[in-house]
Design a protein around this motif. Sequence first.
Motif, PDB file in Angstrom:
ATOM      1  N   ARG A 194       0.787  -1.161   0.028  1.00 31.42           N
ATOM      2  CA  ARG A 194       0.007  -0.108  -0.018  1.00 31.42           C
ATOM      3  C   ARG A 194       0.927   1.331  -0.162  1.00 31.42           C
ATOM      4  NH1 ARG A 194      -4.275  -0.514   4.734  1.00 31.42           N
ATOM      5  NH2 ARG A 194      -2.195  -0.620   5.915  1.00 31.42           N
ATOM      6  N   ASN A 195       0.275   2.279   0.124  1.00 26.62           N
ATOM      7  CA  ASN A 195       0.924   3.545  -0.302  1.00 26.62           C
ATOM      8  C   ASN A 195       1.332   4.144   1.252  1.00 26.62           C
ATOM      9  OD1 ASN A 195       1.800   5.852  -1.126  1.00 26.62           O
ATOM     10  ND2 ASN A 195       0.052   7.204  -0.930  1.00 26.62           N
ATOM     11  N   GLU A 196       2.395   4.851   1.378  1.00 21.65           N
ATOM     12  CA  GLU A 196       2.874   5.208   2.546  1.00 21.65           C
ATOM     13  C   GLU A 196       3.054   6.813   2.604  1.00 21.65           C
ATOM     14  OE1 GLU A 196       4.701   5.454   6.536  1.00 21.65           O
ATOM     15  OE2 GLU A 196       3.350   3.988   5.323  1.00 21.65           O
ATOM     16  N   VAL A 197       2.562   7.190   3.928  1.00 19.68           N
ATOM     17  CA  VAL A 197       2.363   8.673   3.858  1.00 19.68           C
ATOM     18  C   VAL A 197       3.237   9.195   5.329  1.00 19.68           C
ATOM     19  CG1 VAL A 197       1.244  10.814   4.138  1.00 19.68           C
ATOM     20  CG2 VAL A 197       0.470   9.089   2.587  1.00 19.68           C
ATOM     21  N   VAL A 198       3.981  10.002   5.419  1.00 15.93           N
ATOM     22  CA  VAL A 198       4.921  10.514   6.354  1.00 15.93           C
ATOM     23  C   VAL A 198       4.713  11.870   6.764  1.00 15.93           C
ATOM     24  CG1 VAL A 198       7.183  10.396   7.476  1.00 15.93           C
ATOM     25  CG2 VAL A 198       6.437   8.463   6.255  1.00 15.93           C
ATOM     26  N   VAL A 199       4.305  12.277   7.731  1.00 15.93           N
ATOM     27  CA  VAL A 199       4.649  13.800   8.197  1.00 15.93           C
ATOM     28  C   VAL A 199       6.140  14.082   8.698  1.00 15.93           C
ATOM     29  CG1 VAL A 199       3.795  15.759   9.687  1.00 15.93           C
ATOM     30  CG2 VAL A 199       2.045  13.960   8.782  1.00 15.93           C
ATOM     31  N   GLN A 200       6.892  14.602   8.005  1.00 18.73           N
ATOM     32  CA  GLN A 200       8.108  14.883   8.183  1.00 18.73           C
ATOM     33  C   GLN A 200       8.410  15.968   9.056  1.00 18.73           C
ATOM     34  OE1 GLN A 200      10.038  14.947   4.139  1.00 18.73           O
ATOM     35  NE2 GLN A 200      10.793  12.842   4.611  1.00 18.73           N
ATOM     36  N   THR A 201       7.969  17.048   8.955  1.00 20.79           N
ATOM     37  CA  THR A 201       8.001  18.494   9.728  1.00 20.79           C
ATOM     38  C   THR A 201       7.081  19.295   9.784  1.00 20.79           C
ATOM     39  OG1 THR A 201       8.917  19.781   8.046  1.00 20.79           O
ATOM     40  CG2 THR A 201      10.675  18.316   9.507  1.00 20.79           C
ATOM     41  N   VAL A 202       6.885  19.905  11.118  1.00 22.77           N
ATOM     42  CA  VAL A 202       5.972  21.156  11.189  1.00 22.77           C
ATOM     43  C   VAL A 202       6.530  22.224  11.777  1.00 22.77           C
ATOM     44  CG1 VAL A 202       3.782  21.803  12.301  1.00 22.77           C
ATOM     45  CG2 VAL A 202       3.882  19.369  11.706  1.00 22.77           C
ATOM     46  N   ASP A 203       6.259  23.258  10.733  1.00 21.99           N
ATOM     47  CA  ASP A 203       7.104  24.519  11.319  1.00 21.99           C
ATOM     48  C   ASP A 203       6.236  25.578  11.433  1.00 21.99           C
ATOM     49  OD1 ASP A 203       9.673  23.220  10.650  1.00 21.99           O
ATOM     50  OD2 ASP A 203       9.537  23.761   8.557  1.00 21.99           O
ATOM     51  N   ALA A 204       6.516  26.272  12.543  1.00 15.59           N
ATOM     52  CA  ALA A 204       5.732  27.436  12.886  1.00 15.59           C
ATOM     53  C   ALA A 204       6.626  28.547  13.678  1.00 15.59           C
ATOM     54  CB  ALA A 204       4.786  26.879  14.171  1.00 15.59           C
ATOM     55  N   PRO A 205       6.404  29.801  13.418  1.00 14.81           N
ATOM     56  CA  PRO A 205       7.304  30.900  13.869  1.00 14.81           C
ATOM     57  C   PRO A 205       7.677  30.563  15.546  1.00 14.81           C
ATOM     58  CG  PRO A 205       5.399  31.858  12.650  1.00 14.81           C
ATOM     59  CD  PRO A 205       5.183  30.334  12.935  1.00 14.81           C
ATOM     60  N   GLY A 206       8.884  31.084  15.750  1.00 12.06           N
ATOM     61  CA  GLY A 206       9.440  30.873  17.131  1.00 12.06           C
ATOM     62  C   GLY A 206       8.672  31.575  17.955  1.00 12.06           C
ATOM     63  N   GLU A 207       8.640  33.044  17.809  1.00  9.82           N
ATOM     64  CA  GLU A 207       7.898  33.975  18.792  1.00  9.82           C
ATOM     65  C   GLU A 207       6.927  35.067  17.656  1.00  9.82           C
ATOM     66  OE1 GLU A 207      10.542  36.121  21.122  1.00  9.82           O
ATOM     67  OE2 GLU A 207      10.843  34.269  22.334  1.00  9.82           O
ATOM     68  N   ARG A 280       1.708   5.302  12.378  1.00 10.85           N
ATOM     69  CA  ARG A 280       2.422   6.297  13.533  1.00 10.85           C
ATOM     70  C   ARG A 280       3.080   7.030  13.093  1.00 10.85           C
ATOM     71  NH1 ARG A 280       5.065   0.471  15.327  1.00 10.85           N
ATOM     72  NH2 ARG A 280       5.309   0.466  12.896  1.00 10.85           N
ATOM     73  N   ASN A 281       3.193   7.297  11.730  1.00 14.72           N
ATOM     74  CA  ASN A 281       4.304   8.606  11.334  1.00 14.72           C
ATOM     75  C   ASN A 281       3.453   9.562  10.645  1.00 14.72           C
ATOM     76  OD1 ASN A 281       3.586   7.289   8.990  1.00 14.72           O
ATOM     77  ND2 ASN A 281       5.615   6.303   8.558  1.00 14.72           N
ATOM     78  N   ASN A 282       2.442   9.673  10.878  1.00 15.36           N
ATOM     79  CA  ASN A 282       1.396  10.621  10.410  1.00 15.36           C
ATOM     80  C   ASN A 282       1.141  11.911  11.328  1.00 15.36           C
ATOM     81  OD1 ASN A 282       1.088   8.565   8.671  1.00 15.36           O
ATOM     82  ND2 ASN A 282      -1.061   8.783   8.290  1.00 15.36           N
ATOM     83  N   THR A 283       2.026  12.147  12.228  1.00 10.72           N
ATOM     84  CA  THR A 283       1.940  13.172  13.049  1.00 10.72           C
ATOM     85  C   THR A 283       3.181  14.077  13.240  1.00 10.72           C
ATOM     86  OG1 THR A 283       0.095  11.871  14.428  1.00 10.72           O
ATOM     87  CG2 THR A 283       1.017  13.911  15.584  1.00 10.72           C
ATOM     88  N   GLY A 284       2.769  15.411  13.348  1.00  9.34           N
ATOM     89  CA  GLY A 284       4.053  16.272  13.521  1.00  9.34           C
ATOM     90  C   GLY A 284       3.515  17.241  14.623  1.00  9.34           C
ATOM     91  N   ILE A 285       4.569  18.133  15.401  1.00 12.12           N
ATOM     92  CA  ILE A 285       4.119  18.867  16.420  1.00 12.12           C
ATOM     93  C   ILE A 285       5.200  20.075  16.256  1.00 12.12           C
ATOM     94  CG2 ILE A 285       4.389  19.270  19.031  1.00 12.12           C
ATOM     95  CD1 ILE A 285       3.746  16.400  19.304  1.00 12.12           C
ATOM     96  N   ALA A 286       4.699  21.172  16.585  1.00 10.04           N
ATOM     97  CA  ALA A 286       5.772  22.580  16.393  1.00 10.04           C
ATOM     98  C   ALA A 286       5.090  23.390  17.780  1.00 10.04           C
ATOM     99  CB  ALA A 286       5.355  23.387  15.056  1.00 10.04           C
ATOM    100  N   TYR A 788      10.262   5.273  12.280  1.00 13.46           N
ATOM    101  CA  TYR A 788       8.879   5.225  11.489  1.00 13.46           C
ATOM    102  C   TYR A 788       9.017   6.392  10.623  1.00 13.46           C
ATOM    103  CZ  TYR A 788       7.595   2.974  15.719  1.00 13.46           C
ATOM    104  OH  TYR A 788       7.295   1.954  16.716  1.00 13.46           O
ATOM    105  N   GLN A 789      10.075   7.307  10.366  1.00 20.08           N
ATOM    106  CA  GLN A 789       9.867   8.101   9.269  1.00 20.08           C
ATOM    107  C   GLN A 789      10.795   8.024   8.019  1.00 20.08           C
ATOM    108  OE1 GLN A 789      12.596  11.659  10.317  1.00 20.08           O
ATOM    109  NE2 GLN A 789      11.184  13.096   9.306  1.00 20.08           N
ATOM    110  N   SER A 790      11.223   6.517   8.084  1.00 20.16           N
ATOM    111  CA  SER A 790      11.928   6.091   6.770  1.00 20.16           C
ATOM    112  C   SER A 790      11.053   5.655   5.707  1.00 20.16           C
ATOM    113  CB  SER A 790      13.058   5.232   7.297  1.00 20.16           C
ATOM    114  OG  SER A 790      13.862   5.401   8.201  1.00 20.16           O
ATOM    115  N   ILE A 791      11.107   5.778   4.606  1.00 18.67           N
ATOM    116  CA  ILE A 791      10.218   5.268   3.375  1.00 18.67           C
ATOM    117  C   ILE A 791      11.290   4.547   2.360  1.00 18.67           C
ATOM    118  CG2 ILE A 791       8.855   5.975   1.560  1.00 18.67           C
ATOM    119  CD1 ILE A 791       7.748   8.146   3.317  1.00 18.67           C
ATOM    120  N   GLY A 792      10.910   3.314   2.091  1.00 20.57           N
ATOM    121  CA  GLY A 792      11.666   2.637   0.950  1.00 20.57           C
ATOM    122  C   GLY A 792      12.951   2.342   1.541  1.00 20.57           C
ATOM    123  N   THR A 793      14.035   1.897   0.610  1.00 21.99           N
ATOM    124  CA  THR A 793      15.293   1.704   0.913  1.00 21.99           C
ATOM    125  C   THR A 793      16.562   2.636   0.623  1.00 21.99           C
ATOM    126  OG1 THR A 793      14.545  -0.724   0.691  1.00 21.99           O
ATOM    127  CG2 THR A 793      17.015  -0.126   0.522  1.00 21.99           C
TER     128      THR A 793
END
Length: 960
Positions: A194-207, A280-286, A788-793
């Motif tokens: 099946r297809n694989e989707v990964v949330v790698q990063t979530v970016d927000a302004p620091g301040e 399990r790798n479909n979530t990111g936090i900022a 869990y972030q890795s996709i493929g080889t």
Amino acid sequence: MIFSNPLYLLLAIPALAWAFWSARFMHGMPRGRRKSALAIRTIVILLVVLALAGLQSVRPNSGVSTVFVLDRSASMQTAQTVATEQFVSKALEGRGTNDSAGLIVLGKYPVIDTETGHLRSLGQIYASAEPSSTDIAAAIRLASATFPEGSAKRIVLLSDGNETTGDAAEAAQAAAAAGIEIDVVPPARAPGARNEVVVQTVDAPGEITKGQPFELHVVAQATGHASGTLHIDRDGAPVAAVPVSLSPGSNVLTVGQTVGAPGFYRYRATLDVDNDTDTRNNTGIAFANVRGRPRILLVEGKKGSGAALEGAIKLHDLDITRTGIEGLPTCPEQLQNYDSLILSDYPAQGLTNAQMTMIAAAVRDSGMGFGMVGGENSFLPGGYYETPIADVLPVDMNIRQRKVFPSTCIEIIVDASGSMGMMEDGVEKIKIAATAAASMVRMMSPNDLVGVAGSTDDIAFVAPIQKAIDKDGIAAQCGRLAVGGGGIYIEPSLEFADRTMTPVNAKVKHLILLADGDDCDTQEGALALAHKMVGKGMTVSVIAIGSGKDINFLKSLAAVGKGYFYLADHANQLQRLVTQDTSVMSRSAIEEGAFLPKVDPTDQVLHGIDLPSMPALYGYDLTSDRPLARTPMRTAKDDPLLAYWQYGLGTSIAFTSDAQPKWARPWLSWRDFDALWSQAIRMTLRQSSSDRIQMSVRRVGSKGQLDVAAFDPSGNPINGLTAKVSVTGPNGRAQTVAIEQTGPGRYGGTFDADQTGGYVLTAAQSIGTSSKPQVTRAGFAVAYPPEYQSIGTNTALLSDIAATTHGLALSRPIQAFRPAVHPGESVQDLWPLLVLAATLLFLFDIAVRRLAFSFADITGWIRSGAGAMIGKRGARQNAPQAATIAKLKTVRDKSRVPISTGAPPATAQRFETSTPPTSDETAAASSGDAPDQATPADKPRSAAMQTQQRLLEIKRKQRK
């Protein structure tokens, strides 16, 4: 043959010269023996020299030793894991006669399943590895250390190459230098995957400022086309749900946001797509830090106890939130919502050890302020002795060492039944209880009396009642508490305490009973005995370890004993509860009575306060001064009343009286009550963030990569930045990040980020002459393990490893044992054999020079020894026949002797030794009693005497 230290061969010249020179002093030996001794000594010297020179044998390797490394990390799919096991099993079927194999399982740490040389066929794999990470480098190093000598060395790596820790390329270079080939077997993608989707990063302004619009950028990786919904929540509350359509590769999703209130907010992005392989790798936090008015969190121990304090602070334009135990933060990022935390009459029992560590780290490393307001459940009475919070406070709670109190005798009887042998946080409960008893000992004064006993089938002291002079020695005695049988026997324990404390001369006598809340035996008569002990001036407190059927009885026992009852849900609470009860029941923690505070009018916290109108207080918690703290207010007895100091980047304040009607009733109506408290709380507030430093963080494997930019108000880069950057992880522990300049005004550093959860980064910089540095905060989170972030080889890494070590990407299992291109040679040290041979020959050299024997003697010894062995064997086999023959020979000898009373027959012989004649014999000869003619036996004796005399004469001459 080669030598590891060939220079030692030069020693042979002087050594052999000495051997031939020493042969001149071999006196008294025949020529043949001298030559033999010299030859043996020469051989010994040569053997020793060869051993020192490191003689080694070199021979070509034969066969191949192959170590299979199986990747069992989470990035490997189940079908791929099964395929790698089948590959190893088929490879082992083609193993040659001289080949050997081993097996290592790879994960966060490599584990040996089968040592090299013992793997014949692949059966059940017993080794297990932590799947949350992949360290290929560690597996290569471990495999390299398991090869035997005498064969070519090969590693077969069956992995997707998605390493999260370590440097596999560097480890491969080291393996190549050691002549080790590394073959790789990339796992094939399962058909119909099946297809694989990964949330790698979530970016927000620091301040950002309050009300300022900003954007969240979510980077998602997909292996194919996918559609779904992107959910955004802020601190757990949903704020957006956006439909998305993903293309193969990297996708950047943007969501606009606006926050109307200041705070440190956590944004979580979750992708919900169809036909996803691993969710399990479909979530990111900022994190986003929204500036505004300072925020204060006031936590009260009893409902309403902080109401007056809250009202006073609100009058001076400060944003304060009052809460109880339910509102106390449980993770570091929640604490960052507040610029100061105030505990008002709040007991330590309401805090976990993790929360205390987290609060101390937030004050020390991120500049958050902290304050403690007194009461019956604060400071020492609250159980804060020897806790992380005690380190933050500007007052010392070790008061019994500095003050004179009524003499006290405290005895602790600990439940030492089998249930106390259970583990909690990796430590036996009985050991936690022993640590709690040792803490109680350390807080006593040298004039106090303490005793510690264990209650099982037999109640006995481990630390008899004694003065607390040698605290370390008594604490060591507490460590002898051990688990026994049965349960805690309540009535015998009370009898033991009554019997041992009655003769003690002390004003305060107190018993602390640590009992299992679900296993208390012999309760009959215990309440009556506790009442009797109270009549003798003793008190009894009970600490129940865990809830259970006996809780109501234990509460009644504490009530009858005029003490306190405590419930410890976890054994790690025992230390706080024991010290809390000790401080209260020894009447050394609280001082009650009206007094007027003594003040220092020059201190900044009292600026503008009408000090002459300050009313009296009616009590306070006893504490002592800290050397570096400022104390602008004291009690009538010069004890600290109001104190503050700098703890790391934050400021901590302590007010030992309360802010409620019990001790501070006149203060609640005092006109400067709100002004004093607002000024005191403002001192603790975190300094506003510095605009000169900007921080951003990204995850690289199991590391966090920190990027820092520093500019002055004009926008010019700041070089040579001396800012200190600290990182507080999910466990509340802090680590310092070493940053290095990478460009004009640019700096970088890395830190460990292998734990799941939020990380708070703080950069502190001193501005001007201010003693309190300004801080810049940034948030970073690990939403899921990096595995869990890795996709493929990672075919690029695997190809690089194989090329570096002259290995192959295997397609057939039989290739695992193919002949090595460069089989190499095996080198074996021969010095152990040389040393052994030299030792044996040295002993033979001594024998040749000290013992006189010929070749005929040696052959005779060998012949006689062999005959003796044969005789013994024959004697064991023919013992009955030998006894019969001996009897027959005796009868025969008797029959040959003639029956006569005269002289013996002429054939009889007299056997004598060649011992020189004694003095009696000499005297007899001189008197004429000796026979006129010597017997045949006397002739050889005379010849032996003459030979002996000649030898003695020769020896005397040589000595002269």
